[in-house]
Design an enzyme around this catalytic site. Structure first.
Site, PDB file in Angstrom:
ATOM      1  N   GLU A   1      13.774  -5.555 -60.846  1.00 27.60           N
ATOM      2  CA  GLU A   1      15.143  -5.062 -60.645  1.00 27.60           C
ATOM      3  C   GLU A   1      16.017  -5.276 -61.879  1.00 27.60           C
ATOM      4  O   GLU A   1      16.782  -4.383 -62.241  1.00 27.60           O
ATOM      5  CB  GLU A   1      15.786  -5.731 -59.424  1.00 27.60           C
TER       6      GLU A   1
ATOM      7  N   SER B   1      17.058 -11.131 -55.994  1.00 29.70           N
ATOM      8  CA  SER B   1      15.786 -10.415 -55.817  1.00 29.70           C
ATOM      9  C   SER B   1      15.325  -9.868 -57.164  1.00 29.70           C
ATOM     10  O   SER B   1      16.021  -9.056 -57.775  1.00 29.70           O
ATOM     11  CB  SER B   1      15.967  -9.272 -54.818  1.00 29.70           C
TER      12      SER B   1
ATOM     13  N   ARG C   1      17.857   1.593 -55.877  1.00 34.30           N
ATOM     14  CA  ARG C   1      18.102   0.715 -57.022  1.00 34.30           C
ATOM     15  C   ARG C   1      18.132   1.500 -58.331  1.00 34.30           C
ATOM     16  O   ARG C   1      17.657   1.038 -59.373  1.00 34.30           O
ATOM     17  CB  ARG C   1      17.046  -0.398 -57.103  1.00 34.30           C
TER      18      ARG C   1
END
Length: 346
Positions: free
Chosen positions: A342, A246, A170
């Protein structure tokens, strides 16, 4: 150029409908950029007016402040070009404004393998390298060839090959040294015509069984269909319940911490990683800490997936982060594990 570009701008524009968390946010100037000429105009406008420039893609992985000074542009450019193709693979160049899920479906219909596990991830293809998006055992870096774009300060073009992007879990150079310095204009992927399957995740295998798919003849369409079914069941539609998918990264911990958690919680969901590390399922940690379905300060962790923070009451980013701090503190107190978010905070 400054005055001519103004005709494409909206002043004091509400961005609430342009971010999937439905956070209220006002842009001093806003423009929808759907051509390369408009993009250059936006860059020149921000430079000549000496105002900051902020770039939005699909608005699915950002936390917007209540007010954004300067110019905000939404990249809406479209286009697909097959650069090369043979019996084994195809290399395709996509404009940054192409919808990511539509891109997946287009590739799946062409029976190309590589991004089928990433179906139904919201956002644009231009934003995908920034986060190195991933799901069900696949990350974008596995098939990305190159990224093209422009430096915001001087309109100079750049081209980065896969290795130059410094991809990690990520993460990428676009979230680090190049953050807020460039605009991605094109992304090139190389996709396989030969089966390269990633179906090791139990939930994916279970859904393939439900779909009564012959695992010996799996197609990209079969896998994408299974992923779509899973995500539709677990994740709320942001058009109905504002969310960013998410919200937390799956934390990666060392063997000592993993074994300590496993000894106390034998059912811990974890995946082995290189160098004796383990990736823990953040959703499992949050669920075990009692946050799944919990409503607090008008913000809620989704009842079907504890990893998804929802904003049904259109709270501000400041309010969301206050809720997030409480979740993170709870997880650290219980498991001694730090959670990272995130979404990118602008």
């Amino acid at each position: 150029m400054t005055s001519s570009f103004l005709q494409y701008c909206h002043k004091n524009y509400n961005l609430q409908a342009l971010n999937t968390l439905a956070v209220p946010s006002i842009a001093e100037y806003f423009a929808d950029v759907n051509t390369d000429a408009l993009l250059l105009g936006a860059l020149q406008f921000s430079q000549e007016a000496d105002i900051p420039l902020t770039v939005l893609g699909g608005g699915s992985n950002v936390l917007l402040p209540e007010k954004i000074p300067g110019l905000v542009i939404k990249i809406s450019t479209t286009g697909r070009e097959i650069l090369s193709e043979d019996d084994n693979a195809a290399t395709i160049r996509f404009a940054a404004g192409e919808n990511w899920h539509d891109t997946v479906l287009w590739c799946v219909k062409k029976n190309l393998y590589g991004i089928e596990n990433l179906a139904l991830i919201p956002g644009t293809i231009g934003a995908a390298p920034i986060q190195n998006i991933g799901a069900y055992g696949v990350e974008l870096m596995s098939c990305l060839e190159r990224v093209e774009g422009l430096y915001i300060s001087n309109n100079t073009p750049f081209v980065l090959d896969n290795s130059d992007c410094l991809f990690a879990y990520r993460d990428s150079i676009f979230k680090q040294s190049m953050r807020n310095k460039v605009i991605i204009t094109h992304v090139t992927l190389t996709l396989s015509k030969e089966p390269k399957l990633h179906v090791e995740y139990p939930a994916l295998l279970e859904q393939l069984d439900k779909n009564k798919v012959d695992k010996g003849t799996l197609s990209p369409f079969d896998i994408a269909s299974a992923v779509i079914a899973i995500r539709q069941h677990k994740l709320p539609n942001p058009e109905q319940i504002p969310n960013a998918g998410s919200f937390f990264k799956n934390p990666i911990v060392g063997e000592v911490i993993y074994r300590k958690i496993r000894d106390e919680y034998p059912a811990v969901v974890a995946y082995p990683m290189p160098n004796n590390k383990y990736k823990l399922a953040a959703g499992w940690l949050i669920d075990q800490a009692g946050w799944r379905g919990k409503l607090l300060d008008n913000i809620c962790m989704h009842h079907n997936q504890a990893l998804v923070l929802t904003n049904p009451n259109h709270c501000t980013t400041k309010q969301l982060l206050g809720f997030v701090d409480k979740v993170r503190e709870s997880i650290f107190d219980k498991f001694h594990v730090n959670l990272e978010i995130e979404p990118i905070q602008l």
